[in-house]
Enzyme design. Structure first.
Site, mmCIF file in Angstrom:
data_model
loop_
_atom_site.group_PDB
_atom_site.id
_atom_site.type_symbol
_atom_site.label_atom_id
_atom_site.label_comp_id
_atom_site.label_asym_id
_atom_site.label_seq_id
_atom_site.Cartn_x
_atom_site.Cartn_y
_atom_site.Cartn_z
ATOM 1 N N ARG A 1 37.714 49.233 35.407
ATOM 2 C CA ARG A 1 37.992 48.047 36.226
ATOM 3 C C ARG A 1 37.247 48.184 37.538
ATOM 4 O O ARG A 1 37.036 49.301 38.023
ATOM 5 C CB ARG A 1 39.500 47.915 36.485
ATOM 6 C CG ARG A 1 40.252 47.568 35.203
ATOM 7 C CD ARG A 1 41.739 47.398 35.414
ATOM 8 N NE ARG A 1 42.398 47.330 34.124
ATOM 9 C CZ ARG A 1 42.824 46.194 33.539
ATOM 10 N NH1 ARG A 1 42.697 45.044 34.160
ATOM 11 N NH2 ARG A 1 43.389 46.225 32.357
ATOM 12 N N ARG B 1 23.131 33.375 46.848
ATOM 13 C CA ARG B 1 24.478 33.168 47.373
ATOM 14 C C ARG B 1 24.467 32.649 48.793
ATOM 15 O O ARG B 1 25.532 32.373 49.342
ATOM 16 C CB ARG B 1 25.216 34.492 47.368
ATOM 17 C CG ARG B 1 26.193 34.649 46.209
ATOM 18 C CD ARG B 1 26.630 36.091 46.222
ATOM 19 N NE ARG B 1 27.936 36.272 45.724
ATOM 20 C CZ ARG B 1 28.226 36.805 44.538
ATOM 21 N NH1 ARG B 1 27.278 37.134 43.710
ATOM 22 N NH2 ARG B 1 29.470 36.978 44.181
ATOM 23 N N ARG C 1 36.712 36.953 48.470
ATOM 24 C CA ARG C 1 35.480 36.563 47.765
ATOM 25 C C ARG C 1 35.439 35.048 47.554
ATOM 26 O O ARG C 1 34.374 34.429 47.635
ATOM 27 C CB ARG C 1 35.391 37.311 46.425
ATOM 28 C CG ARG C 1 35.049 38.786 46.627
ATOM 29 C CD ARG C 1 35.459 39.674 45.464
ATOM 30 N NE ARG C 1 34.901 39.303 44.196
ATOM 31 C CZ ARG C 1 35.339 39.757 43.018
ATOM 32 N NH1 ARG C 1 36.355 40.610 42.968
ATOM 33 N NH2 ARG C 1 34.788 39.350 41.914
ATOM 34 N N ARG D 1 40.551 41.446 34.465
ATOM 35 C CA ARG D 1 39.262 41.773 33.833
ATOM 36 C C ARG D 1 39.044 43.284 33.693
ATOM 37 O O ARG D 1 39.391 44.058 34.569
ATOM 38 C CB ARG D 1 38.143 41.187 34.687
ATOM 39 C CG ARG D 1 36.781 41.730 34.319
ATOM 40 C CD ARG D 1 35.672 41.080 35.049
ATOM 41 N NE ARG D 1 35.842 41.097 36.478
ATOM 42 C CZ ARG D 1 35.102 40.378 37.298
ATOM 43 N NH1 ARG D 1 34.189 39.560 36.819
ATOM 44 N NH2 ARG D 1 35.280 40.452 38.582
#
Ligand code: AP5
Length: 216
Positions: free
Chosen positions: A158, A86, A170, A125
């Site tokens: 979650r 990353r 993010r 999600r």
């Protein structure tokens, strides 16, 4: 094989399918960090607040957990790196680690998506608490409501960082620190760009084509 893409691009979803389709091993630094947080290790305690703020955990912590995982024998089957590298420093460390083992990155896949759609994808999600299978309130529900397709589990969870505000943080971190790696892998001639706003099944087929091509 590396999967690059912002939060919600489908890295985890597709990595798990590549495991099923090709016997590769998914290695997600996000999952490894969440396991460290849950276990209350020293690394986990340091990572927790950083992750909840939507920022990147320090390279030294991430590289230490990655090296531990890569020392396990199953990685010989071939790895799908989900969420790693990353940063430029992580990419350089990965190149060095692979070179030590006489290996190199076979393909770096950039999952190309619209940022605007990612907040909805991530906010909806949830995962099976028993086996980790991923679902979405709108886009991917279990065949039987409340029952995991994969293991039959009935408890779901979650993530603490899956709220709209943290997802925006993010996304910012992704564009500032991770998106420049696309050029890094392009310069190594291993970059594959995959349009990833279509169906999960359609993207799975495109990735299967890439695996077939690069492993031929
Ligand atoms: P991490 O766990 O890696 O999270 P992320 O990169 O933000 O990615 P996500 O898991 O949110 O998204 P994804 O691309 O896997 O999407 P998914 O397949 O689940 O990292 C979390 C945190 O840990 C970071 O913020 C950082 O703090 C830390 N961290 C991790 N690695 C690090 C590193 N190397 N260095 C430093 N810090 C690190 O899909 C999302 C949803 O959309 C699902 O519900 C899915 O069902 C649905 N979906 C997927 N594909 C589609 C599609 N094609 N159409 C419709 N819905 C879809």
């Amino acid at each position: 094989m590396i999967l690059l893409g912002p939060p919600g691009a489908g890295k985890g979803t597709q990595a798990r399918m590549l495991e099923e389709d090709f016997g590769l091993v998914q290695l997600s630094t996000g999952d490894l960090l969440r396991a460290a947080v849950a276990a209350g290790t020293d690394a986990g305690r340091k990572a927790k607040a950083v992750m909840e703020a939507g920022q990147l955990v320090s390279d030294d912590i991430v590289l230490a957990i990655l090296k531990d995982r890569m020392a396990q024998p199953d990685v010989a089957r071939g790895i799908i790196l989900d969420g790693f590298p990353r940063t430029a420093a992580q990419a350089a460390a990965l190149d060095a680690l692979l070179a030590e083992a006489g290996q190199k990155v076979t393909a770096a896949v950039s999952l190309e998506v619209d940022d605007d759609a990612m907040v909805a994808r991530v906010s909806g999600r949830y995962t099976c608490a028993a086996c980790g299978e991923g679902y979405h309130d709108e886009f991917k529900q279990p065949a039987r409501a409340g029952v995991c397709d994969k293991c039959g589990g009935t408890a779901f969870k979650r993530r603490a960082d899956d709220n709209a505000e943290t997802v925006r943080e993010r996304l910012t971190a992704y564009h500032a620190q991770t998106a420049p790696l696309i050029a890094h892998y392009d310069s190594q001639s291993v970059l594959e760009r995959v349009p990833a706003m279509g169906s999960i099944a359609g993207i799975r087929a495109m990735l299967a084509d890439i695996v077939g091509r690069v492993s031929a």
